[in-house]
Design an enzyme around this catalytic site. Structure first.
Site, PDB file in Angstrom:
ATOM      1  CB  SER A 247     -24.226 -36.570   5.230  1.00  0.00           C
ATOM      2  OG  SER A 247     -24.025 -36.409   6.633  1.00  0.00           O
ATOM      3  CG  ASP A 428     -16.096 -35.317   8.969  1.00  0.00           C
ATOM      4  OD1 ASP A 428     -16.121 -36.401   9.591  1.00  0.00           O
ATOM      5  OD2 ASP A 428     -16.908 -35.039   8.073  1.00  0.00           O
ATOM      6  CG  HIS A 431     -19.406 -37.790   7.397  1.00  0.00           C
ATOM      7  ND1 HIS A 431     -19.097 -36.441   7.436  1.00  0.00           N
ATOM      8  CD2 HIS A 431     -20.710 -37.862   7.025  1.00  0.00           C
ATOM      9  CE1 HIS A 431     -20.159 -35.732   7.094  1.00  0.00           C
ATOM     10  NE2 HIS A 431     -21.156 -36.573   6.838  1.00  0.00           N
TER      11      HIS A 431
END
Length: 955
Positions: A247, A428, A431
């Site tokens: 991600s 979070d 990221h």
């Protein structure tokens, strides 16, 4: 009381090796003049003192320790006439001993010829001297009003002697020698560093840097270009870029794509492949979802190594960006077995990546740190300690791969440094915030595109540009000049040794005295080109070779305003009395140019153009330079009436010599140094306006006022032409697009930049000419009071004009600070800039006390302001003014100090070289001058031909 002068000390009391024995009485005026130390016969000293006193009465110059001017003595500031006459002989006889005693350079034993040395005479004179308390001269503090003249003069002379000795050993010449030594040492250090650390600036871009402010990333000692949409598409045309990983790599993919298409949205299934294609630019960017380094990722990479041209879906990418680790930590709960498996998997993938790196650009992205406090419960096992372990494994395995080829897997570790500064802003804890992702994407764009597009302000990953034909010829010319000067110097030195006077060994006396022969023009010419060749080599090393480093600018209010305060304090501290008190006298205009140039330099190096109020005030300073151009040249032609070709050639040579040399050496067009073409064209406009029939000068106009109206008609016609060209861009471009003007005024293939620069200050030269005409007319009719200490007009008129000037000055500043955008401000600037210029002139000149002093600090820089403005492009700034030269990496403050010192020394030396060459190349004899002009014309024709050949070869 009047005392007879003491007897002179015996000959034995005079020590010939002491400074005072060599120099005689050192006066404050002699120290202030900056003249070299040399012997002064007593008779010459006395005559010099009388001349200096007369000069002080005429100009009103006050000396801190002198007798004062006639006006001062009348007001009780200086000494009385009787005291001055009584002490005139005493000071001359005793001053030397007093200075030597205070400086500690004469001892009683050394001066004890007959038992009564210099100290004896000093003490005897002090015992006989009755203390007289009287006001000291004006420059001394008021607290010293009740002082003894003898003690004050002793201390003053001692202080003066120390200052003279300092100036003798540390001068401009010694500063230049120190600058040369610094350049050689820095060049050696940078060469050694590049041999040890490598010559690839991409490594700096990918691995190190720091934040300037909050969002601006500065790579270690190289410049990063901010790519626009059109530039990115131009670079990536027909290219395929693949991002493969988890991600975090997906985030980097989105930020990279948004450089090409800012409207691209982050939507869709996150755990699948995401394609992007710009069919117009033929750019394809893919994200491939492989969150772990495993067999799936290996198979994807293996396909690219086995095929070269298949279908578009499996065609080998030109750029591959890969990385993964956090999913392995999360799925396996941070176990050591997972780390061992990660090492095995990446070991199996390493040869494939190395094979791809031979034909494509491959980057392995190291894992960014996390903000553990914000991590959710199912991510708590992803700790920074685990991430560091995975990064160490990746680095050790990929760096141990075979590295026989130039193309290898590159470690993208800079994102880790960026994340360390910004991870606290994460939503979070895992990221990165959007600004950090954009920085990493821009770094990737620089790594790949800088070597393709070669942006001026993107020095990272750029190869050194090849030498052009003209640059090679220039290098040969300067090399021959250096060799020729060395040969000439050796021959001259050997001849001097042969003719040197021999010493009689028995008597110790010289047989003959040899007078040094005058320096020949050939020697000056060779010496000038020799020094210029060395200076141009430094220019090339700074801004064309990859020897020294460069960094981006970053503006903050402190980086601009704090240096402004420093130079203001220095300028006020170093103030002196002017030799004349006329409006805009030479010392005052030098001061004006000096502080303006220093402010402009600080403006450029701090990147203050992004702050609109500062930008608008700097525009006024540039306009003020052009105002002085109109004022100065008009005044010269109007008063002197000298329209000869020698004057024109002298001005054009001094303005353009350095720029022409830089155009050749640095491979830049003439219009690149926009200010010099601007001043040159305006000088020719002034010359043509006044030289064309009928020639109207002051001498002719004094006989008949009708000629004043004729001159005003000329100026009105000039204004009409300016307005026509300003609002007729087509006519302007047609004129300057004609050959050979096009070669001088085109930039990037058109003359728009030249039209914009000319139009921005189109009226200010005319305003300068008009102001000069009005001022000289008022001065001729004796309407102005320009005496020392006198206001320019009557008190009421002066106060009224001062009030209007201050209000106008502040009004312009308020308007400049309230502008919404540069386009709006630039549209009004040509018409309103003269308001602040005239307001400054009136504020500076109406009060008599303000007109009577000037800052010698600013005036010194003003005399080399043109050289400072031009040299800053390459040896103080970098990348053609887009960046900052880095001589000492890692220490910005020390780097600025050292580079500024070298920069100022170089500018001063170039100013002297230009003056020396102007005397030789532009002779006063018209026949010789015409021959030189023919040679110069042939030189420029050859240069234009070579430039055309060079342009064709490039295309």
């Amino acid at each position: 009381m009047s005392l007879p002068p003491p007897l002179p000390p015996p000959a034995a009391a005079r020590d010939p090796v002491t400074p005072e024995g060599r120099l005689g009485l050192v006066t404050p005026e002699l120290w202030a003049s900056g003249a070299p130390l040399q012997a002064q016969p007593p008779l010459r000293r006395e005559a010099q003192e009388e001349e200096e006193e007369e000069e002080g009465e005429e100009t009103g110059v006050q000396g801190a320790w002198g007798t004062g001017t006639a006006e001062q003595r009348r007001r009780g500031w200086g000494e009385t006439a009787e005291a001055a006459a009584a002490e005139k002989g005493q000071v001359e006889a005793v001053g030397t001993a007093a200075a030597a005693a205070a400086a500690g350079s004469v001892s009683p034993a050394r001066g004890a010829g007959d038992g009564r040395g210099g100290w004896w005479w000093l003490l005897a004179w002090l015992r006989r001297r009755q203390p007289q308390c009287c006001p000291c001269v004006a420059p001394l503090p008021r607290s010293a009003a009740h002082c003894c003249h003898g003690g004050t003069k002793m201390a003053a002379l001692a202080y003066n002697l120390g200052k003279r000795e300092i100036n003798h050993y540390f001068s401009v010449r010694s500063a230049k020698v120190l600058a040369l030594v610094a350049v050689l040492l820095l060049a050696v250090c940078h060469l050694a560093s590049r041999r040890y650390r490598g010559n690839d600036s991409c490594e700096y871009l990918l691995s190190s840097g720091r934040f300037l402010g909050e969002k601006v990333w500065q790579p270690h000692s190289c410049m990063m270009h901010k790519y626009k949409i059109s530039e990115a598409k131009n670079c990536l045309v027909d290219k395929h870029i693949a991002f493969i990983g988890d991600s975090r790599i997906r985030q980097l993919f989105y930020s990279f794509v948004k450089i090409i298409n800012p409207q691209f949205k982050e939507e869709g299934n996150k755990h699948e492949n995401i394609p992007f294609e710009d069919k117009i630019a033929s750019v394809k960017v893919d994200f491939l979802w492989h969150p772990e380094v495993n067999g799936s990722m290996k198979q994807c990479i293996k396909v690219w190594t086995e095929v070269f041209f298949l279908q578009d879906s499996v065609a080998k990418p030109h750029v591959i960006v890969a990385g993964a680790a956090t999913w392995s930590i999360k799925i396996h709960n941070g176990s050591n077995e997972a780390l061992s498996q990660y090492k095995m998997n990446i070991t199996s993938i390493a040869p494939l990546l190395e094979k791809l790196a031979k034909t494509s650009d491959v980057y392995w992205v190291l894992q960014d740190p996390v903000y553990e406090d914000l991590l959710s419960e199912n991510r708590k096992m992803i700790t920074n300690e685990k991430i560091d372990a995975y990064n160490e494994a990746a680095v050790s395995i990929l760096n141990s791969s075979t590295r026989n080829s130039k193309s290898n897997v590159k470690m993208f570790s800079v994102s880790k440094l960026i994340a360390q500064e910004t991870i606290t802003e994460s939503l979070d804890g895992l990221h990165l915030p959007e600004s950090s992702r954009e920085t990493s994407a821009m770094i990737l764009m620089n790594v790949y595109c800088n070597k393709i597009l070669k942006p001026v302000d993107g020095s990272c990953c750029q190869p050194q540009p090849p030498l052009t034909l003209i640059q090679k010829l220039a290098a040969c010319f300067f090399t021959l000049s250096i060799i020729g000067y060395l040969i000439f110097y050796i021959i001259h030195r050997n001849t001097h040794r042969k003719n040197k006077s021999c010493t009689d060994l028995e008597s110790g006396e010289e047989k003959k005295n040899i007078i040094n022969p005058p320096v020949s023009p050939l020697e000056i010419l060779l010496q000038s080109f020799c020094k210029l060749g060395l200076i141009m080599a430094y220019f090339y090393m700074c801004d064309r070779a990859n020897l020294f480093m460069k960094e981006n600018k970053f503006y903050t209010h402190s980086t601009f305003f704090i240096p402004i305060i420093y130079i203001l304090v220095l300028g006020v501290f170093y103030n002196e009395n002017t030799k004349e008190t006329k409006v805009l006298n030479r010392e005052q205009t030098d001061e004006w140019k000096g502080w303006m140039q220093l402010v402009i330099l600080i403006y450029h190096i701090s990147g203050a153009s992004t702050f609109l109020p500062v930008y608008m005030h700097i525009r006024v300073l540039v306009a003020a330079y052009l105002f002085q151009t109109g004022y100065g040249h008009f005044s010269y032609f109007w008063i002197k009436g000298d329209f000869g070709i020698h004057r024109v050639c002298q001005v054009l040579f001094r303005l353009n010599f350095l720029v022409v040399v830089l155009c050749i050496v640095m491979d830049r067009p003439y219009q690149f140094y926009y200010f010099v073409p601007l001043v040159t064209v305006w000088f020719m406009v002034i010359y043509v306006t006044l030289a064309l029939w009928p020639q109207i000068i002051q001498k002719k106009a004094n006989g008949n006022c009708f000629w004043h109206f004729g001159l005003l008609l000329k100026l009105a016609f000039l204004l009409l032409c300016i307005c026509f060209l300003a609002y007729s861009q087509g006519a302007f471009e047609k004129i300057f697009s004609l050959w050979p003007f096009s070669k001088c005024f085109e930039l990037k293939g058109n003359v728009y930049e030249w039209w914009f620069r000319w139009r921005l200050d189109r009226y200010v030269v005319f305003h300068g000419m008009l102001f000069a005409f009005i001022y000289l007319a008022l001065q001729k009719r004796q309407i102005l009071s320009e005496g020392k200490g006198e206001p320019l007009f009557s008190n009421k008129v002066s106060n009224f004009l001062l009030f209007i000037s201050v209000v106008s000055f502040l009004t312009y500043s308020i308007w400049a600070s309230s502008c919404k955008n540069k386009a709006e401000c630039n549209e009004l600037h040509p018409s309103v800039s003269v308001v602040q210029i005239l307001a400054f002139i009136l504020i500076r000149n109406i009060p008599g006390y303000a007109r009577s002093v000037y800052s010698s600090f600013f005036a010194w820089f003003g005399r080399i302001s043109l050289e400072l403005f031009i040299c800053q492009y390459h040896i103080w700034l970098a990348a053609d003014t887009r960046g900052i030269l880095v001589l000492i990496p890692g220490n910005p403050m020390l780097n600025i100090i050292v580079s500024t010192f070298i920069f100022v020394c170089v500018a001063h030396e170039i100013s002297q070289i230009t003056n020396d060459l102007a005397q030789i190349i532009i002779p006063k004899d018209n026949s010789s001058l015409l021959k030189r002009l023919a040679c110069i014309a042939a030189f420029f024709c050859g240069l234009l031909i070579l430039s055309s050949i060079q342009d064709k070869s490039r295309h």
